[in-house]
Design an enzyme around this catalytic site. Structure first.
Site, PDB file in Angstrom:
ATOM      1  N   GLN A   1      40.205   2.059 -11.600  1.00 43.72           N
ATOM      2  CA  GLN A   1      40.448   2.659 -12.911  1.00 43.72           C
ATOM      3  C   GLN A   1      39.131   3.144 -13.507  1.00 43.72           C
ATOM      4  OE1 GLN A   1      43.394  -0.018 -15.286  1.00 43.72           O
ATOM      5  NE2 GLN A   1      42.517  -1.296 -13.681  1.00 43.72           N
TER       6      GLN A   1
ATOM      7  N   HIS B   1      41.786   7.146 -12.920  1.00 40.73           N
ATOM      8  CA  HIS B   1      41.565   7.678 -14.272  1.00 40.73           C
ATOM      9  C   HIS B   1      40.521   8.789 -14.303  1.00 40.73           C
ATOM     10  CE1 HIS B   1      43.311   3.690 -16.061  1.00 40.73           C
ATOM     11  NE2 HIS B   1      44.233   4.490 -15.574  1.00 40.73           N
TER      12      HIS B   1
ATOM     13  N   CYS C   1      37.659  22.744 -17.596  1.00 40.40           N
ATOM     14  CA  CYS C   1      38.064  23.535 -18.748  1.00 40.40           C
ATOM     15  C   CYS C   1      39.334  22.953 -19.354  1.00 40.40           C
ATOM     16  CB  CYS C   1      38.301  24.979 -18.304  1.00 40.40           C
ATOM     17  SG  CYS C   1      38.795  26.049 -19.664  1.00 40.40           S
TER      18      CYS C   1
ATOM     19  N   CYS D   1      41.722  26.721 -18.648  1.00 43.56           N
ATOM     20  CA  CYS D   1      41.963  27.272 -17.303  1.00 43.56           C
ATOM     21  C   CYS D   1      41.681  26.210 -16.248  1.00 43.56           C
ATOM     22  CB  CYS D   1      41.153  28.557 -17.088  1.00 43.56           C
ATOM     23  SG  CYS D   1      39.404  28.304 -16.717  1.00 43.56           S
TER      24      CYS D   1
ATOM     25  N   CYS E   1      33.490  26.852 -21.176  1.00 44.39           N
ATOM     26  CA  CYS E   1      33.855  27.268 -19.818  1.00 44.39           C
ATOM     27  C   CYS E   1      33.185  28.600 -19.470  1.00 44.39           C
ATOM     28  CB  CYS E   1      35.373  27.395 -19.737  1.00 44.39           C
ATOM     29  SG  CYS E   1      35.961  28.068 -18.173  1.00 44.39           S
TER      30      CYS E   1
ATOM     31  N   GLY F   1      38.635  -7.663 -12.238  1.00 45.66           N
ATOM     32  CA  GLY F   1      38.035  -7.222 -13.495  1.00 45.66           C
ATOM     33  C   GLY F   1      38.863  -6.242 -14.293  1.00 45.66           C
TER      34      GLY F   1
ATOM     35  N   SER G   1      42.122  -6.008 -17.354  1.00 43.15           N
ATOM     36  CA  SER G   1      42.865  -6.812 -18.333  1.00 43.15           C
ATOM     37  C   SER G   1      44.376  -6.669 -18.181  1.00 43.15           C
ATOM     38  CB  SER G   1      42.439  -6.419 -19.757  1.00 43.15           C
ATOM     39  OG  SER G   1      42.604  -5.030 -19.933  1.00 43.15           O
TER      40      SER G   1
ATOM     41  N   GLU H   1      37.544 -14.639 -16.859  1.00 44.05           N
ATOM     42  CA  GLU H   1      38.117 -15.862 -17.438  1.00 44.05           C
ATOM     43  C   GLU H   1      39.555 -16.089 -17.005  1.00 44.05           C
ATOM     44  OE1 GLU H   1      37.198 -14.294 -21.022  1.00 44.05           O
ATOM     45  OE2 GLU H   1      35.182 -15.149 -21.119  1.00 44.05           O
TER      46      GLU H   1
HETATM   47  C1  BJW Z   1      35.105  -9.399 -15.611  1.00 44.31           C
HETATM   48  C2  BJW Z   1      33.744  -9.395 -15.761  1.00 44.31           C
HETATM   49  C3  BJW Z   1      33.020  -9.758 -14.638  1.00 44.31           C
HETATM   50  C4  BJW Z   1      34.528  -8.809 -17.617  1.00 44.31           C
HETATM   51  N1  BJW Z   1      33.662 -10.084 -13.524  1.00 44.31           N
HETATM   52  N2  BJW Z   1      35.722  -9.743 -14.502  1.00 44.31           N
HETATM   53  C5  BJW Z   1      54.347   1.549 -19.579  1.00 44.31           C
HETATM   54  C6  BJW Z   1      54.433   0.573 -20.555  1.00 44.31           C
HETATM   55  C7  BJW Z   1      53.689   0.684 -21.720  1.00 44.31           C
HETATM   56  C8  BJW Z   1      52.873   1.795 -21.966  1.00 44.31           C
HETATM   57  C9  BJW Z   1      52.782   2.750 -20.998  1.00 44.31           C
HETATM   58  C10 BJW Z   1      53.513   2.620 -19.832  1.00 44.31           C
HETATM   59  N3  BJW Z   1      53.237   3.713 -19.059  1.00 44.31           N
HETATM   60  C11 BJW Z   1      52.351   4.500 -19.695  1.00 44.31           C
HETATM   61  C12 BJW Z   1      52.047   3.943 -20.880  1.00 44.31           C
HETATM   62  C13 BJW Z   1      51.097   4.526 -21.881  1.00 44.31           C
HETATM   63  C14 BJW Z   1      49.647   4.259 -21.552  1.00 44.31           C
HETATM   64  C15 BJW Z   1      49.392   2.755 -21.598  1.00 44.31           C
HETATM   65  O1  BJW Z   1      49.283   2.072 -20.609  1.00 44.31           O
HETATM   66  N4  BJW Z   1      49.251   2.209 -22.787  1.00 44.31           N
HETATM   67  C16 BJW Z   1      48.994   0.764 -22.918  1.00 44.31           C
HETATM   68  C17 BJW Z   1      47.666   0.556 -23.640  1.00 44.31           C
HETATM   69  C18 BJW Z   1      50.168   0.127 -23.579  1.00 44.31           C
HETATM   70  N5  BJW Z   1      49.282   4.807 -20.249  1.00 44.31           N
HETATM   71  C19 BJW Z   1      48.948   6.076 -20.089  1.00 44.31           C
HETATM   72  O2  BJW Z   1      48.980   6.855 -21.028  1.00 44.31           O
HETATM   73  C20 BJW Z   1      48.563   6.538 -18.713  1.00 44.31           C
HETATM   74  N6  BJW Z   1      49.256   7.716 -18.374  1.00 44.31           N
HETATM   75  C21 BJW Z   1      50.534   7.695 -17.927  1.00 44.31           C
HETATM   76  O3  BJW Z   1      51.128   6.648 -17.711  1.00 44.31           O
HETATM   77  O4  BJW Z   1      51.081   8.952 -17.721  1.00 44.31           O
HETATM   78  C22 BJW Z   1      52.489   9.038 -17.636  1.00 44.31           C
HETATM   79  C23 BJW Z   1      53.004   9.168 -19.064  1.00 44.31           C
HETATM   80  C24 BJW Z   1      52.578  10.222 -19.839  1.00 44.31           C
HETATM   81  C25 BJW Z   1      53.051  10.336 -21.156  1.00 44.31           C
HETATM   82  C26 BJW Z   1      53.895   9.352 -21.669  1.00 44.31           C
HETATM   83  C27 BJW Z   1      54.304   8.278 -20.858  1.00 44.31           C
HETATM   84  C28 BJW Z   1      53.848   8.202 -19.544  1.00 44.31           C
HETATM   85  C29 BJW Z   1      47.081   6.939 -18.684  1.00 44.31           C
HETATM   86  C30 BJW Z   1      46.179   5.807 -18.959  1.00 44.31           C
HETATM   87  C31 BJW Z   1      44.723   6.283 -19.007  1.00 44.31           C
HETATM   88  C32 BJW Z   1      43.787   5.188 -19.436  1.00 44.31           C
HETATM   89  N7  BJW Z   1      42.522   5.723 -19.715  1.00 44.31           N
HETATM   90  C33 BJW Z   1      41.420   4.831 -20.064  1.00 44.31           C
HETATM   91  C34 BJW Z   1      40.276   5.646 -20.750  1.00 44.31           C
HETATM   92  C35 BJW Z   1      39.789   6.764 -19.930  1.00 44.31           C
HETATM   93  C36 BJW Z   1      38.787   6.348 -18.875  1.00 44.31           C
HETATM   94  C37 BJW Z   1      37.394   6.200 -19.433  1.00 44.31           C
HETATM   95  O5  BJW Z   1      37.035   6.795 -20.446  1.00 44.31           O
HETATM   96  O6  BJW Z   1      36.651   5.445 -18.809  1.00 44.31           O
HETATM   97  O7  BJW Z   1      40.941   4.147 -18.918  1.00 44.31           O
HETATM   98  S1  BJW Z   1      41.860   3.514 -21.147  1.00 44.31           S
HETATM   99  C38 BJW Z   1      40.758   2.357 -20.516  1.00 44.31           C
HETATM  100  O8  BJW Z   1      41.534   1.214 -20.060  1.00 44.31           O
HETATM  101  C39 BJW Z   1      40.140   3.005 -19.280  1.00 44.31           C
HETATM  102  C40 BJW Z   1      40.298   1.907 -18.266  1.00 44.31           C
HETATM  103  O9  BJW Z   1      40.284   2.444 -16.955  1.00 44.31           O
HETATM  104  C41 BJW Z   1      41.584   1.244 -18.645  1.00 44.31           C
HETATM  105  C42 BJW Z   1      41.786  -0.142 -18.115  1.00 44.31           C
HETATM  106  O10 BJW Z   1      40.825  -1.019 -18.619  1.00 44.31           O
HETATM  107  P1  BJW Z   1      40.263  -2.175 -17.699  1.00 44.31           P
HETATM  108  O11 BJW Z   1      39.565  -1.608 -16.543  1.00 44.31           O
HETATM  109  O12 BJW Z   1      41.350  -3.140 -17.412  1.00 44.31           O
HETATM  110  O13 BJW Z   1      39.129  -2.786 -18.622  1.00 44.31           O
HETATM  111  P2  BJW Z   1      39.233  -3.883 -19.804  1.00 44.31           P
HETATM  112  O14 BJW Z   1      37.990  -3.785 -20.603  1.00 44.31           O
HETATM  113  O15 BJW Z   1      40.503  -3.807 -20.507  1.00 44.31           O
HETATM  114  O16 BJW Z   1      39.238  -5.281 -19.017  1.00 44.31           O
HETATM  115  C43 BJW Z   1      38.127  -5.765 -18.296  1.00 44.31           C
HETATM  116  C44 BJW Z   1      38.486  -7.079 -17.651  1.00 44.31           C
HETATM  117  O17 BJW Z   1      37.407  -7.491 -16.833  1.00 44.31           O
HETATM  118  C45 BJW Z   1      38.745  -8.217 -18.668  1.00 44.31           C
HETATM  119  O18 BJW Z   1      39.918  -8.914 -18.267  1.00 44.31           O
HETATM  120  C46 BJW Z   1      37.510  -9.102 -18.545  1.00 44.31           C
HETATM  121  O19 BJW Z   1      37.799 -10.489 -18.718  1.00 44.31           O
HETATM  122  C47 BJW Z   1      37.097  -8.845 -17.115  1.00 44.31           C
HETATM  123  N8  BJW Z   1      35.671  -8.985 -16.882  1.00 44.31           N
HETATM  124  N9  BJW Z   1      33.464  -8.993 -17.101  1.00 44.31           N
HETATM  125  C48 BJW Z   1      35.036 -10.061 -13.523  1.00 44.31           C
HETATM  126  N10 BJW Z   1      31.669  -9.799 -14.708  1.00 44.31           N
HETATM  127 ZN    ZN Z   2      38.265  28.106 -18.655  1.00 47.78          ZN
END
Ligand code: BJW
Ligand code: ZN
Length: 240
Positions: A96, A114, A122, A125, A141, A184, A186, A212
């Site tokens: 992710q 992601h 763009c 386009c 663009c 890693g 959530s 954790e």
């Molecule tokens: C350690 C550590 C160490 C710390 N060692 N561990 C079904 C049900 C409900 C909602 C939805 C669903 N389907 C779709 C949705 C909507 C939405 C969604 O999920 N919303 C929820 C919040 C409820 N999903 C979407 O919109 C997705 N698109 C989609 O499904 O398209 C179809 C659709 C379209 C229209 C309508 C409906 C469906 C797209 C999701 C895109 C997410 N984008 C992001 C930001 C962009 C990327 C960026 O800028 O970097 O991606 S959000 C953000 O969260 C980022 C991450 O990739 C993502 C996940 O986070 P992650 O990696 O889990 O990080 P953290 O910080 O949350 O957790 C870190 C963990 O590590 C913790 O547990 C710590 O304890 C641990 N940790 N240090 C080991 N050293």
């Molecule tokens: Zn363009």
């Protein structure tokens, strides 16, 4: 801690989240106070936020680019890349993360669920380009003059269908013994948070390696390993 049993019939599907890059010095999204000047990803990683204030969104991603450029893969990335070398087509790594650290560690067979911090495209386009620049304003663009955006999947946007298809193909292969390891993450963002259930439906034994142990979908896992990924992942992959 017991290593994941990996033999010549094992197929390993790995899902990584921000926690795998934490020990490379990159912030996670949830917990520990937010990511950038108190701004949460949920507030800037949306098409609506980009429509309202594209320069603000670019400042967020420019800060992320600078931090990721200064970071290096850690022992977890390296252990995963080594496992990938050994397992070849029997391992698929779905991340992710947009930071590119798995690729820099030499990981093969990566699905970037992601998007990528290193591609600008763009907003109108199809023009896209490799890009490491940090912007104060909004780049335009070269083909049509519209605002460019990071090639990142924001909330409410569709995931790349090719990546999705590669994951489904890997999960549904009939041969071998499927194992699933999440590191890693959530477990709150979909569809990634649901992959553990899909893997189980395809007969997989499942592991979660989180700092954790807490993840919204923790109950879906057969094994939960707690601790920093740079320590636990090499152990789980039998490399320590
Ligand atoms: C350690 C550590 C160490 C710390 N060692 N561990 C079904 C049900 C409900 C909602 C939805 C669903 N389907 C779709 C949705 C909507 C939405 C969604 O999920 N919303 C929820 C919040 C409820 N999903 C979407 O919109 C997705 N698109 C989609 O499904 O398209 C179809 C659709 C379209 C229209 C309508 C409906 C469906 C797209 C999701 C895109 C997410 N984008 C992001 C930001 C962009 C990327 C960026 O800028 O970097 O991606 S959000 C953000 O969260 C980022 C991450 O990739 C993502 C996940 O986070 P992650 O990696 O889990 O990080 P953290 O910080 O949350 O957790 C870190 C963990 O590590 C913790 O547990 C710590 O304890 C641990 N940790 N240090 C080991 N050293
Ligand atoms: Zn363009």
């Amino acid at each position: 801690m017991t290593a994941i049993p990996i033999d010549p019939t094992t197929r390993l599907l790995v899902l990584t989240g921000a926690g795998v890059s934490a020990e490379s010095g990159l912030d996670t999204f949830r917990g520990n106070g937010g990511m950038w000047e108190g701004m949460r990803a949920q507030d800037v990683a949306t098409p609506e936020a980009f429509g309202l204030d594209p320069a603000k969104v670019w400042r967020f991603y420019s800060a992320r680019r600078k931090a990721a450029l200064a970071a290096a893969p850690n022992a977890a990335h390296i252990a995963l890349a080594r496992a990938g070398e050994r397992m070849g087509e029997r391992m698929l790594l779905v991340t992710q993360n947009v930071d590119g650290l798995h690729e820099r560690a030499g990981q093969r067979n990566v699905v970037r669920l992601h998007g990528s911090l290193w591609v600008t495209r763009c907003s109108r386009c199809t023009h896209s380009r490799h890009d490491i620049e940090a912007y104060e304003g909004v780049p335009l663009c070269a083909k049509c003059g519209s605002a460019e955006r990071p090639d990142i999947v924001w909330f409410g946007e569709m995931l790349d269908p090719d990546g999705d298809e590669a994951i489904w193909r890997f999960m549904h292969q009939q041969s071998g013994d499927l194992k699933f390891l999440a590191i890693g993450t959530s477990g709150v963002v979909y569809p990634a948070a649901a992959y553990v259930e899909f893997a189980k439906a395809n007969g997989a034994e499942t592991w979660l390696a989180n700092l954790e142990g807490g993840a919204a979908n923790v109950r879906s896992f057969d094994h939960v390993v707690t601790g920093p990924a740079a320590t636990t992942v090499p152990l789980l992959l039998g490399q320590a």
